[in-house]
Structures are given as C-alpha cells and as structure tokens.
Design a protein around this motif. Structure first.
Motif, PDB file in Angstrom:
ATOM      1  N   GLY A 130      -6.435  -9.715  33.817  1.00 41.74           N
ATOM      2  CA  GLY A 130      -7.596  -8.840  33.708  1.00 41.74           C
ATOM      3  C   GLY A 130      -7.914  -8.125  35.006  1.00 41.74           C
ATOM      4  N   LEU A 131      -7.769  -8.815  36.135  1.00 40.13           N
ATOM      5  CA  LEU A 131      -8.008  -8.178  37.426  1.00 40.13           C
ATOM      6  C   LEU A 131      -7.042  -7.015  37.657  1.00 40.13           C
ATOM      7  CD1 LEU A 131      -8.608 -11.319  39.671  1.00 40.13           C
ATOM      8  CD2 LEU A 131     -10.296  -9.560  39.101  1.00 40.13           C
ATOM      9  N   ILE A 132      -5.775  -7.222  37.301  1.00 43.39           N
ATOM     10  CA  ILE A 132      -4.788  -6.153  37.460  1.00 43.39           C
ATOM     11  C   ILE A 132      -5.116  -4.985  36.534  1.00 43.39           C
ATOM     12  CG2 ILE A 132      -2.347  -5.561  37.248  1.00 43.39           C
ATOM     13  CD1 ILE A 132      -1.726  -8.534  37.802  1.00 43.39           C
ATOM     14  N   TRP A 133      -5.455  -5.308  35.291  1.00 40.43           N
ATOM     15  CA  TRP A 133      -5.767  -4.263  34.315  1.00 40.43           C
ATOM     16  C   TRP A 133      -6.983  -3.449  34.740  1.00 40.43           C
ATOM     17  CZ3 TRP A 133      -9.932  -3.160  31.138  1.00 40.43           C
ATOM     18  CH2 TRP A 133      -9.691  -2.234  30.121  1.00 40.43           C
ATOM     19  N   LEU A 134      -8.007  -4.123  35.246  1.00 43.63           N
ATOM     20  CA  LEU A 134      -9.218  -3.424  35.682  1.00 43.63           C
ATOM     21  C   LEU A 134      -8.902  -2.446  36.819  1.00 43.63           C
ATOM     22  CD1 LEU A 134     -11.726  -6.416  35.605  1.00 43.63           C
ATOM     23  CD2 LEU A 134     -11.872  -4.363  34.196  1.00 43.63           C
ATOM     24  N   ARG A 135      -8.057  -2.871  37.762  1.00 43.82           N
ATOM     25  CA  ARG A 135      -7.685  -1.988  38.880  1.00 43.82           C
ATOM     26  C   ARG A 135      -6.964  -0.745  38.380  1.00 43.82           C
ATOM     27  NH1 ARG A 135      -6.187   1.437  41.460  1.00 43.82           N
ATOM     28  NH2 ARG A 135      -5.424   1.541  43.628  1.00 43.82           N
ATOM     29  N   ASP A 136      -6.123  -0.900  37.365  1.00 42.96           N
ATOM     30  CA  ASP A 136      -5.365   0.241  36.845  1.00 42.96           C
ATOM     31  C   ASP A 136      -6.193   1.130  35.927  1.00 42.96           C
ATOM     32  OD1 ASP A 136      -3.125  -0.583  38.208  1.00 42.96           O
ATOM     33  OD2 ASP A 136      -2.269  -1.688  36.514  1.00 42.96           O
ATOM     34  N   ALA A 137      -7.109   0.525  35.180  1.00 42.29           N
ATOM     35  CA  ALA A 137      -7.845   1.269  34.155  1.00 42.29           C
ATOM     36  C   ALA A 137      -9.077   1.990  34.701  1.00 42.29           C
ATOM     37  CB  ALA A 137      -8.262   0.328  33.024  1.00 42.29           C
ATOM     38  N   TYR A 138      -9.622   1.520  35.815  1.00 41.37           N
ATOM     39  CA  TYR A 138     -10.863   2.092  36.336  1.00 41.37           C
ATOM     40  C   TYR A 138     -10.684   2.537  37.781  1.00 41.37           C
ATOM     41  CZ  TYR A 138     -13.211   0.258  32.195  1.00 41.37           C
ATOM     42  OH  TYR A 138     -13.587   0.002  30.900  1.00 41.37           O
ATOM     43  N   TRP A 139     -11.652   3.276  38.247  1.00 44.08           N
ATOM     44  CA  TRP A 139     -11.683   3.732  39.635  1.00 44.08           C
ATOM     45  C   TRP A 139     -11.612   2.534  40.577  1.00 44.08           C
ATOM     46  CZ3 TRP A 139     -16.584   4.180  42.730  1.00 44.08           C
ATOM     47  CH2 TRP A 139     -16.337   4.744  43.993  1.00 44.08           C
ATOM     48  N   VAL A 140     -10.864   2.682  41.672  1.00 43.71           N
ATOM     49  CA  VAL A 140     -10.635   1.572  42.588  1.00 43.71           C
ATOM     50  C   VAL A 140     -11.931   1.017  43.169  1.00 43.71           C
ATOM     51  CG1 VAL A 140     -10.311   3.093  44.590  1.00 43.71           C
ATOM     52  CG2 VAL A 140      -9.239   0.820  44.550  1.00 43.71           C
TER      53      VAL A 140
END
Length: 268
Positions: A130-140
């Motif tokens: 989830g942490l990886i996905w959040l970084r890719d899906a949303y603004w840094v």
C-alpha cells in the motif's frame, strides 16, 4: 547504628533516562535519509526500499514464531521481498495474488499458531504494498506527509512520555507507553498536518486526518507489542542500533500506511 546510604538517582553508573537517545537519533537520521531519498526518486527506488524493509520484517516475524529455524526464516524474508517488489509492478487488483505466496510459504514453515502469523504477516505485506501504491498513485507530497506524521507521532510520544510519565496506556500489552506520550503524539501529528497546510497548501482537513493517521500508527505499534508479549520476545531483532528490529521501527508506518491505503482504495 547508621543506615546504609540510599543510592542517588543521579548515580553516574546507572543508565540515564535519555541514555539511548543519541543512538536512536543517529539511526533515525540514517533511516530518514534513505527513506526520503527513495521517496523523492520513486519508482523502483522506493519500491525496492519498502520491499527490503518488508522482507526484513517478514524474516523477523518468522524468527519470532520459529526461533530454531533461522535459515528458513531468511528464505521467507527473501520471498517476501521479491513478492512485494513484484506486486508493485502489477495492478492493485492482481497484487494480492503475488502477496499470497510469502503468506502460504510462511504458514507452511510453521508448526505453531498459523492464524496469528497469517494475520500479522498479511497486515505487513499489504501495508508495505500500500505504501508503494500510494507513492505511485498520488502526489509525492502525500507520502512525505504520511511519513512526517508518523515520525512526529513517534518522536513526540517518546519525549513527552519520558518527560511527563503518568498513567500507562495499556500496561498489559505495552508497559512503557503512557497516556501523556500517546496524546503528545496526537498533538504533534495535528501540528504536522498544519505545517503541510501552511507550507504546501494541502486541504485543512488534513489536520484532523493526521490525528487519525497518528492513532493508526500507534495501533500498529501496540499490535507489534502484543505479538512480542505473546511470543515472549523483547525485540524483533537487533538490526537497527537503538531501535531493535526493523519491525520495531516500522510498525507504526505499517499501521498508518494500511489505514491510508484502505481509505484511498475505498473512497479515492
């Protein structure tokens, strides 16, 4: 007859309240530097960093459940690292199939309580993904906000709890945690949310959301403490000087990451 002198509370031979502060601080700076750089670059750098951390946590969990099978636990950690990194290359709906591999592998290794292992290991694997996905899906900026809220919660909880002490939060599970430290973590999280609102123009709702993320972080910490108490383990390992194991350091991040991942997937 004279009574023996009472030992002084300032005895230089006894470890002070802040004796481990410098080592904890140094380790934290190194981890923040590595983590911050991986977040900045994103992509394979961040996925690799998180996958290695999750793999180390998975190894520690297996060691806690089966201390006499260290080599096999290491194999489980390698499988978990590969699975998390591989899952990061897939869609969010296909990733669970890959993450099941280390879960089944770990359950196959164990002779003891598989249910407890599966619950904890599933949380760690899916939170890491989830942490990886959040970084890719949303603004840094959102990832940095999440990291800083968890760090603020941890730092404030440590200093406020050490300084003020007071009633214990849950002595049967985590005897060192106090209500003062816990509430100090909430306040620090809200303050960090305010900083991101003022400096980066993030929505004002992020202030109270930061408090819930702080609670999720603390819940992750308490969950790991409960597991260690159940298995009669003091630290998950000694990989990080001053902090114990990787799980000891990242339990709060995994708790907060799991909450944010679920919220993002459910409500967008």
């Amino acid at each position: 007859m004279t009574s023996a002198p009472r030992p002084s509370s300032s005895d230089p031979t006894k470890p002070g309240r802040w004796a481990d502060l410098w080592l904890r601080s140094l380790s934290a700076v190194v981890l923040l530097g590595l983590g911050g750089a991986s977040i900045h670059f994103g992509g394979a750098a961040f996925a690799g960093f998180v996958a290695i951390c999750v793999g180390a946590v998975f190894w520690e969990i297996l060691r806690m459940f089966c201390a006499d099978r260290t080599r096999v636990a290491l194999a489980g950690g390698i499988v978990a690292t590969a699975a998390v990194f591989g899952a990061s290359l897939l869609s969010v709906w296909l990733a669970p199939l890959v993450l099941l591999v280390p879960l089944l592998f770990g359950a196959w290794l164990l002779d003891g309580p598989r249910k407890a292992f599966l619950v904890v290991a599933a949380w760690v694997l899916f939170a890491g993904f989830g942490l990886i996905w959040l970084r890719d899906a949303y603004w840094v900026g959102w990832t940095f906000w999440l990291i800083f809220v968890v760090v603020a919660t941890d730092v404030a909880g440590y200093f406020v709890g050490k300084h003020f002490g007071g009633p214990k939060l849950w002595p049967a599970v985590s005897p060192k945690k106090t209500w003062s430290g816990t509430s100090g973590g909430w306040a620090a999280a809200a303050a960090m949310g305010l900083v991101f609102v003022l400096l980066l123009g993030m929505p004002a709702d992020i202030i109270w959301i930061s408090v819930f993320v702080s609670m999720a972080s603390q819940a992750g910490d308490i969950a790991e403490s409960a597991l260690k108490r159940r298995l009669a383990v003091k630290d998950s390992s000694q990989l990080i000087p001053g902090h114990g194991g990787v799980f000891d350091r990242f339990d709060g991040m995994l708790g907060a990451g799991a909450l944010c991942f679920v919220v993002a997937i459910t409500w967008g």
